[in-house]
Design an enzyme around this catalytic site. Structure first.
Site, short mmCIF file in Angstrom:
data_model
loop_
_atom_site.label_atom_id
_atom_site.label_comp_id
_atom_site.label_asym_id
_atom_site.label_seq_id
_atom_site.Cartn_x
_atom_site.Cartn_y
_atom_site.Cartn_z
N LYS A 13 0.83 -1.21 0.00
CA LYS A 13 0.00 0.00 0.00
C LYS A 13 0.86 1.27 0.00
CE LYS A 13 -2.55 -0.59 3.70
NZ LYS A 13 -2.01 -1.88 4.19
N ARG A 88 -9.75 1.54 8.65
CA ARG A 88 -9.36 0.17 8.97
C ARG A 88 -10.43 -0.55 9.78
NH1 ARG A 88 -3.36 1.05 8.57
NH2 ARG A 88 -2.26 -0.89 8.91
N ARG A 127 11.15 -7.31 5.36
CA ARG A 127 11.13 -5.87 5.05
C ARG A 127 12.09 -5.08 5.95
NH1 ARG A 127 5.40 -2.72 4.89
NH2 ARG A 127 5.29 -2.98 7.14
N ARG A 138 11.21 -2.66 11.22
CA ARG A 138 10.19 -1.95 11.99
C ARG A 138 9.81 -2.80 13.20
NH1 ARG A 138 5.28 0.17 8.22
NH2 ARG A 138 4.08 -0.75 9.91
N ARG A 149 -0.77 -8.75 13.48
CA ARG A 149 -1.31 -7.69 12.61
C ARG A 149 -2.19 -8.30 11.51
NH1 ARG A 149 3.78 -5.12 10.60
NH2 ARG A 149 2.49 -3.67 9.41
P1 AMP Z 1 0.72 0.97 8.63
O1 AMP Z 1 1.94 1.78 8.38
O2 AMP Z 1 -0.45 1.40 7.78
O3 AMP Z 1 0.98 -0.51 8.58
O4 AMP Z 1 0.28 1.29 10.15
C1 AMP Z 1 1.12 0.99 11.23
C2 AMP Z 1 0.31 0.96 12.52
O5 AMP Z 1 -0.30 2.25 12.75
C3 AMP Z 1 -0.85 -0.03 12.54
O6 AMP Z 1 -0.44 -1.33 12.85
C4 AMP Z 1 -1.73 0.59 13.62
O7 AMP Z 1 -1.20 0.36 14.91
C5 AMP Z 1 -1.58 2.08 13.34
N1 AMP Z 1 -2.60 2.53 12.37
C6 AMP Z 1 -2.40 2.99 11.10
N2 AMP Z 1 -3.56 3.31 10.51
C7 AMP Z 1 -4.54 3.06 11.42
C8 AMP Z 1 -5.96 3.16 11.42
N3 AMP Z 1 -6.63 3.60 10.34
N4 AMP Z 1 -6.62 2.80 12.54
C9 AMP Z 1 -5.99 2.37 13.63
N5 AMP Z 1 -4.65 2.22 13.70
C10 AMP Z 1 -3.92 2.56 12.61
#
Ligand code: AMP
Length: 200
Positions: A13, A88, A127, A138, A149
């Protein structure tokens, strides 16, 4: 164009969001990036979000929704946006629909990146990201957190696919292949969705 990019962690993404948003000339808004910037900047929002992020859980809806509403109210999002990682949960999607309705706007398309589970685990575990010039893993890409996750994705986020399909907004594309092949599929799906959109 107002686009939501949907897909499990590891589907690409972030990469596709940057490229597609560039081609569309709209800002790519990544909730994960905004949270990470707040964690690095040691803000109050970052402090609240970090516990959930490190555990691989979702940050609570009220924190996330307020943050996205503020971001969407900024001038550069007026003419369109690409949301990466938001919504989400169904509650977040409902809030987004409400905020857009208030602004007299609707989504153009929800683009779902489809990748099988085995490939996701392989991608996430390998990654690396660059922090201060150094490659690091990360915190939330550690194997046990990756599994969690993915579970969270299936339970809380995957239902959005059906929800948006019912609204006639969903386009699913195969996200396995070279980056530019996937971008090509995404741009074709977006062009088709834009033609369907009665508001243009
Ligand atoms: P990502 O970089 O999109 O994988 O997001 C990393 C982390 O940020 C996720 O595992 C969540 O802990 C938090 N996060 C990102 N977007 C959201 C969202 N829309 N709702 C809740 N938590 C989020």
């Amino acid at each position: 164009m107002r686009v939501v990019l949907l897909g499990p962690p590891g589907a690409g993404k972030g990469t596709q969001a940057q490229i597609i948003a560039g081609r569309l000339g709209v800002p790519a808004i990544s909730t994960g990036d905004i949270f990470r910037a707040n964690v690095s900047g040691q803000t109050e929002l970052g402090r609240q979000a970090k516990v959930f992020m490190d555990a691989g859980d979702l940050v609570p809806d009220e924190i996330t929704v307020a943050m996205v509403s503020d971001r969407l109210a900024e001038p550069d999002a007026k003419a369109g946006f690409l949301l990466d990682g938001f919504p989400r949960t169904i509650a977040q999607a409902e809030q987004l629909r409400e905020s857009l309705t208030e602004l007299g706007q609707t989504l153009t398309c929800v683009l779902e990146l489809v990748v099988d589970e085995e490939e996701l685990v392989r991608r996430l575990s390998g990654r690396v990201v660059i922090v201060d010039g150094k490659p690091v893993q990360r915190e939330d890409d550690k194997p046990e957190t990756v599994r969690h996750r993915l579970e969270v994705y299936h339970r809380q986020t995957e239902p959005l696919s059906g929800w948006y399909a019912e609204e006639g907004l969903l386009a699913r594309i195969d996200a396995i292949g070279e980056i530019d092949e996937v971008t090509g599929r995404a741009m074709d799906a977006l062009a088709a969705a834009d033609t369907d959109d009665p508001k243009g």
